[in-house]
Design a protein around this motif. Structure first.
Motif, mmCIF file in Angstrom:
data_model
loop_
_atom_site.group_PDB
_atom_site.id
_atom_site.type_symbol
_atom_site.label_atom_id
_atom_site.label_comp_id
_atom_site.label_asym_id
_atom_site.label_seq_id
_atom_site.Cartn_x
_atom_site.Cartn_y
_atom_site.Cartn_z
ATOM 1 N N ALA A 178 0.863 -1.164 -0.005
ATOM 2 C CA ALA A 178 0.201 -0.068 -0.178
ATOM 3 C C ALA A 178 1.176 0.988 0.143
ATOM 4 C CB ALA A 178 -1.184 -0.240 1.124
ATOM 5 N N LEU A 179 0.279 2.008 -0.594
ATOM 6 C CA LEU A 179 1.028 3.423 -1.078
ATOM 7 C C LEU A 179 0.406 4.451 0.460
ATOM 8 C CD1 LEU A 179 2.087 5.095 -3.109
ATOM 9 C CD2 LEU A 179 0.296 6.269 -3.863
ATOM 10 N N ARG A 180 2.176 4.957 0.650
ATOM 11 C CA ARG A 180 1.793 6.050 1.639
ATOM 12 C C ARG A 180 1.080 6.813 1.218
ATOM 13 N NH1 ARG A 180 4.979 5.381 6.026
ATOM 14 N NH2 ARG A 180 4.046 7.454 6.977
ATOM 15 N N GLY A 204 -5.364 -1.209 -5.829
ATOM 16 C CA GLY A 204 -4.646 -2.107 -5.196
ATOM 17 C C GLY A 204 -5.631 -2.147 -3.593
ATOM 18 N N SER A 205 -5.059 -1.717 -2.385
ATOM 19 C CA SER A 205 -5.674 -1.459 -1.295
ATOM 20 C C SER A 205 -6.870 0.621 -1.115
ATOM 21 C CB SER A 205 -5.338 -1.505 -0.384
ATOM 22 O OG SER A 205 -4.524 -0.108 -0.222
ATOM 23 N N GLY A 206 -6.544 1.621 -1.920
ATOM 24 C CA GLY A 206 -7.711 2.300 -2.572
ATOM 25 C C GLY A 206 -7.399 3.356 -2.012
ATOM 26 N N ILE A 225 -6.487 -5.707 -10.484
ATOM 27 C CA ILE A 225 -6.957 -6.574 -11.887
ATOM 28 C C ILE A 225 -7.250 -7.918 -10.806
ATOM 29 C CG2 ILE A 225 -4.741 -7.714 -12.018
ATOM 30 C CD1 ILE A 225 -5.048 -8.448 -14.951
ATOM 31 N N ASP A 226 -6.800 -8.199 -9.183
ATOM 32 C CA ASP A 226 -6.840 -8.572 -8.334
ATOM 33 C C ASP A 226 -8.557 -8.346 -7.346
ATOM 34 O OD1 ASP A 226 -6.628 -10.201 -5.630
ATOM 35 O OD2 ASP A 226 -5.154 -9.379 -5.308
ATOM 36 N N PRO A 227 -8.975 -9.501 -7.347
ATOM 37 C CA PRO A 227 -10.639 -9.237 -6.540
ATOM 38 C C PRO A 227 -10.121 -8.840 -5.072
ATOM 39 C CG PRO A 227 -10.519 -11.437 -8.184
ATOM 40 C CD PRO A 227 -9.224 -10.634 -8.381
HETATM 41 C C1 LIG Z 1 1.610 -0.928 -5.994
HETATM 42 S S1 LIG Z 1 0.244 -1.411 -6.036
HETATM 43 C C2 LIG Z 1 -1.295 -0.746 -5.750
HETATM 44 C C3 LIG Z 1 -1.086 -0.214 -3.956
HETATM 45 C C4 LIG Z 1 -1.683 0.772 -4.355
HETATM 46 N N1 LIG Z 1 -2.187 2.527 -4.230
HETATM 47 C C5 LIG Z 1 -2.065 0.801 -2.461
HETATM 48 O O1 LIG Z 1 -2.298 2.009 -2.420
HETATM 49 O O2 LIG Z 1 -2.749 0.132 -1.830
HETATM 50 C C6 LIG Z 1 -0.236 -2.268 -8.036
HETATM 51 C C7 LIG Z 1 -1.818 -2.086 -8.499
HETATM 52 O O3 LIG Z 1 -2.202 -2.548 -9.719
HETATM 53 C C8 LIG Z 1 -2.742 -4.571 -9.553
HETATM 54 N N2 LIG Z 1 -2.243 -4.536 -11.195
HETATM 55 C C9 LIG Z 1 -1.595 -5.507 -11.697
HETATM 56 N N3 LIG Z 1 -1.542 -5.689 -13.331
HETATM 57 C C10 LIG Z 1 -2.930 -5.207 -12.906
HETATM 58 C C11 LIG Z 1 -3.464 -4.672 -14.535
HETATM 59 N N4 LIG Z 1 -3.225 -5.356 -15.805
HETATM 60 N N5 LIG Z 1 -4.645 -3.894 -14.563
HETATM 61 C C12 LIG Z 1 -4.538 -4.044 -14.056
HETATM 62 N N6 LIG Z 1 -4.198 -3.422 -11.852
HETATM 63 C C13 LIG Z 1 -3.611 -4.038 -12.283
HETATM 64 C C14 LIG Z 1 -2.030 -4.570 -8.716
HETATM 65 O O4 LIG Z 1 -2.834 -6.186 -8.263
HETATM 66 C C15 LIG Z 1 -1.707 -4.368 -7.125
HETATM 67 O O5 LIG Z 1 -2.920 -3.759 -6.177
#
Ligand SMILES: C[S@@+](CC[C@H](N)C(=O)[O-])C[C@H]1O[C@@H](n2cnc3c(N)ncnc32)[C@H](O)[C@@H]1O
Length: 340
Positions: A178-180, A204-206, A225-227
């Motif tokens: 998760a991002l800061r 990701g976690s929003g 992409i991840d449920p």
């Molecule tokens: C670095 S994380 C994002 C974290 C987010 N900013 C947070 O604070 O939780 C990147 C996200 O991209 C998603 N991801 C990877 N490939 C993807 C795709 N093709 N389409 C949409 N999401 C994807 C991953 O499942 C992951 O949750």
């Protein structure tokens, strides 16, 4: 006052602080771990979302006036000046009482004349001499920080922010990678003032979705992409509209959003599907398509090679930052009207 920020975010944090009424920024620095912004302001400074911790200053000094830990501690903790800082602290944090707990945090840029722990010990003693009934504890009610924010320049202050604040990862559902929140807030601000719909295509976690809502964007769309990520984002940003989708083929019409903001899946935690360049080209193409002309695209990624950036996206600015000790960059693009 002064505030800490993620390394590299000082210019953006300073800009956000300077926009507050009655706030004047005097400079920025780096204490070896965090960027530092020095400013005059009031409690509004706690709410920019871009700073990690905010302090009311008790004093400042120069190594050039006597580079010795005990003398620095005496020069920086002057009881008459501390009194004023404590009244601000008491108004914003908790009422003063004779018996508070305290601890000292010290950060220096070099240890040639004395080590950091010696400065911490000397400042702890100076506090004890002035406030004999305060007791050392960790965690403590009063945190006294002394930081060398530029070579030879030291500032001390009382921490006003506390660990429950949003900038300290107060997400209902935590997820690896998760991002800061302060970086998310900085990225959303680079998207400009709220102007309609904002999309995070890899949410990701929003974290970005929650900061966008807090800054007034509506509606806010999240895709991942991840449920499991989608479930976390729905819990953390209940007002956002979040769906499972592939950022390479988005389910949104052309020009549907005013801004797209994303922390792309590179680095230790997340890999992309297939070749990173092919992946990035596809995602940037989609972001250029769904972002309306005049809008912004803001990305966090270590590299965005120029050849993968589609024509309608023009680089406005880049901000190199450090997260968990790793170098990465915030890329800010304008979505131009494509020439025909
Ligand atoms: C670095 S994380 C994002 C974290 C987010 N900013 C947070 O604070 O939780 C990147 C996200 O991209 C998603 N991801 C990877 N490939 C993807 C795709 N093709 N389409 C949409 N999401 C994807 C991953 O499942 C992951 O949750």
């Amino acid at each position: 006052m002064f505030a800490t920020a993620v390394p590299g975010l000082a210019p953006l944090a300073a800009r956000a602080l300077a926009e507050l009424p009655g706030t004047a920024v005097h400079g920025t620095g780096f204490d070896g771990r965090s960027d530092i912004v020095v400013f005059d302001g009031d409690r509004g400074a706690l709410g920019t979302g871009l700073t990690e911790d905010v302090f009311v200053e008790v004093g400042r000094t120069l190594r050039a006036d006597g580079d010795n830990a005990a003398r620095i501690a005496r020069r920086i903790w002057r009881p008459e000046r501390v009194e004023k800082a404590l009244s601000v602290w008491a108004a914003l944090v908790r009422p003063l009482s004779a018996a508070l707990t305290f601890r000292v945090v010290a950060r220096v840029l070099q240890e040639r004349s004395f080590v950091r722990t010696e400065l911490r010990r000397q400042l702890t003693e100076a506090v004890h001499r002035d406030r004999p009934r305060w007791r050392f504890a960790d965690p403590a009610q009063v945190e006294v920080w002394i930081v060398e924010y530029a070579p030879g320049r030291l500032l001390a202050g009382l921490r006003l922010s506390d660990a429950t604040m949003r900038q300290h990862d107060g997400r209902p559902v935590e997820r690896n990678g998760a991002l800061r929140p302060t970086v998310a807030a900085a990225m959303v601000r680079l998207a400009g003032p709220p102007a309609g719909a904002l999309l995070d295509p890899c949410c990701g976690s929003g974290t970005i979705l929650a900061e966008a809502r807090a800054l007034g964007w509506t509606p806010v769309h999240g895709r991942d992409i991840d449920p499991g990520a989608v479930a976390a984002a729905r819990a953390n940003a209940p007002d956002a509209e979040v769906q499972v989708a592939d950022a390479r083929k988005l389910d949104l019409p052309d020009g549907a959003v005013a801004a797209a903001v994303a922390n792309l899946p590179f680095g230790r935690q997340y890999a992309v599907q297939g070749s990173p360049e092919v992946w990035l080209r596809a995602v940037l193409g989609e972001l250029a398509r769904v972002t309306r002309p005049g809008g912004r695209v803001v990305l966090l990624a270590p590299q965005v090679p120029r050849p993968v950036v589609p024509h309608p996206l023009r680089l406005r600015e880049r901000y190199p930052i450090r997260l968990l000790g790793l170098k990465t960059t915030i890329w800010e693009y304008d979505r131009f009207v494509q020439d025909r």
